[in-house]
Design a protein around this motif. Structure first.
Motif, PDB file in Angstrom:
ATOM      1  N   ASN A  53     -30.176  22.739  38.650  1.00 62.25           N
ATOM      2  CA  ASN A  53     -31.178  23.677  38.137  1.00 62.25           C
ATOM      3  C   ASN A  53     -32.474  23.460  38.911  1.00 62.25           C
ATOM      4  O   ASN A  53     -32.604  22.523  39.702  1.00 62.25           O
ATOM      5  CB  ASN A  53     -31.355  23.521  36.614  1.00 62.25           C
ATOM      6  CG  ASN A  53     -31.892  22.160  36.225  1.00 62.25           C
ATOM      7  OD1 ASN A  53     -32.757  21.597  36.886  1.00 62.25           O
ATOM      8  ND2 ASN A  53     -31.384  21.618  35.126  1.00 62.25           N
ATOM      9  N   GLU A  54     -33.429  24.328  38.677  1.00 59.14           N
ATOM     10  CA  GLU A  54     -34.672  24.301  39.444  1.00 59.14           C
ATOM     11  C   GLU A  54     -35.429  22.972  39.274  1.00 59.14           C
ATOM     12  O   GLU A  54     -35.967  22.423  40.237  1.00 59.14           O
ATOM     13  CB  GLU A  54     -35.563  25.469  39.006  1.00 59.14           C
ATOM     14  CG  GLU A  54     -36.762  25.681  39.888  1.00 59.14           C
ATOM     15  CD  GLU A  54     -37.547  26.921  39.476  1.00 59.14           C
ATOM     16  OE1 GLU A  54     -38.784  26.835  39.503  1.00 59.14           O
ATOM     17  OE2 GLU A  54     -36.933  27.941  39.129  1.00 59.14           O
ATOM     18  N   THR A  55     -35.444  22.440  38.077  1.00 62.97           N
ATOM     19  CA  THR A  55     -36.144  21.181  37.804  1.00 62.97           C
ATOM     20  C   THR A  55     -35.490  20.021  38.542  1.00 62.97           C
ATOM     21  O   THR A  55     -36.175  19.210  39.178  1.00 62.97           O
ATOM     22  CB  THR A  55     -36.160  20.891  36.285  1.00 62.97           C
ATOM     23  OG1 THR A  55     -36.749  21.995  35.612  1.00 62.97           O
ATOM     24  CG2 THR A  55     -36.939  19.628  35.986  1.00 62.97           C
ATOM     25  N   ASP A  56     -34.156  19.948  38.460  1.00 63.15           N
ATOM     26  CA  ASP A  56     -33.435  18.884  39.165  1.00 63.15           C
ATOM     27  C   ASP A  56     -33.612  19.019  40.671  1.00 63.15           C
ATOM     28  O   ASP A  56     -33.776  18.025  41.380  1.00 63.15           O
ATOM     29  CB  ASP A  56     -31.951  18.905  38.809  1.00 63.15           C
ATOM     30  CG  ASP A  56     -31.679  18.452  37.383  1.00 63.15           C
ATOM     31  OD1 ASP A  56     -32.601  17.892  36.751  1.00 63.15           O
ATOM     32  OD2 ASP A  56     -30.543  18.663  36.911  1.00 63.15           O
ATOM     33  N   ARG A  57     -33.588  20.250  41.186  1.00 62.00           N
ATOM     34  CA  ARG A  57     -33.766  20.487  42.623  1.00 62.00           C
ATOM     35  C   ARG A  57     -35.162  20.039  43.062  1.00 62.00           C
ATOM     36  O   ARG A  57     -35.325  19.437  44.114  1.00 62.00           O
ATOM     37  CB  ARG A  57     -33.537  21.970  42.911  1.00 62.00           C
ATOM     38  CG  ARG A  57     -33.677  22.381  44.332  1.00 62.00           C
ATOM     39  CD  ARG A  57     -32.545  22.162  45.265  1.00 62.00           C
ATOM     40  NE  ARG A  57     -31.243  22.556  44.786  1.00 62.00           N
ATOM     41  CZ  ARG A  57     -30.143  21.996  45.256  1.00 62.00           C
ATOM     42  NH1 ARG A  57     -30.212  21.066  46.192  1.00 62.00           N
ATOM     43  NH2 ARG A  57     -28.965  22.351  44.824  1.00 62.00           N
ATOM     44  N   ALA A  58     -36.185  20.305  42.232  1.00 63.90           N
ATOM     45  CA  ALA A  58     -37.555  19.884  42.554  1.00 63.90           C
ATOM     46  C   ALA A  58     -37.667  18.365  42.560  1.00 63.90           C
ATOM     47  O   ALA A  58     -38.299  17.783  43.447  1.00 63.90           O
ATOM     48  CB  ALA A  58     -38.541  20.491  41.554  1.00 63.90           C
ATOM     49  N   LEU A  59     -37.037  17.708  41.580  1.00 57.40           N
ATOM     50  CA  LEU A  59     -37.050  16.243  41.541  1.00 57.40           C
ATOM     51  C   LEU A  59     -36.331  15.672  42.751  1.00 57.40           C
ATOM     52  O   LEU A  59     -36.819  14.726  43.383  1.00 57.40           O
ATOM     53  CB  LEU A  59     -36.403  15.736  40.253  1.00 57.40           C
ATOM     54  CG  LEU A  59     -36.292  14.217  40.106  1.00 57.40           C
ATOM     55  CD1 LEU A  59     -37.666  13.554  40.172  1.00 57.40           C
ATOM     56  CD2 LEU A  59     -35.579  13.857  38.810  1.00 57.40           C
TER      57      LEU A  59
END
Length: 110
Positions: A53-59
């Protein structure tokens, strides 16, 4: 967290071999980033192939960027150590040559 404890947890997570355990191993490896830079990079590559997801990808991007900078700094440090060693060896060679020349000069005066 003590290193021995991190290694035990990593070993347990390695057995699980699922997306969550790989991500947890990556987070765990960031506890000692200098020691685990290569392992982190391998885990980042594994995770990057997964759907995130976008949050995991950003992390993941944040950890990857930090890890890349760390590995570049480590490479620069190895280069500078090598350069320093060569400089010290060169100075030692010059000092040896100067001492040898001074010894010959003094013997020639006697």
């Amino acid at each position: 967290m003590p290193e021995a404890e991190r290694e035990q947890i990593d070993a347990l997570l390695r057995i699980e071999k699922n997306n969550s355990s790989v991500f947890q191993r990556l987070i765990l490896s960031t506890c000692a980033p200098a020691k685990n830079a290569i392992q982190s990079q391998v885990l980042i590559t594994m995770i990057d192939l997964q759907y995130l997801n976008e949050t995991d990808r950003a992390l993941l991007a944040l950890i990857d960027d930090s890890n890349q900078q760390l590995m570049a700094a480590q490479q620069e440090q190895r280069f500078l150590r090598s350069k320093l060693r060569n400089t010290i060896d060169g100075i030692s060679d010059i000092e040896t040559q100067m001492n040898s020349d001074n010894s010959r000069s003094l013997r020639g005066q006697q």
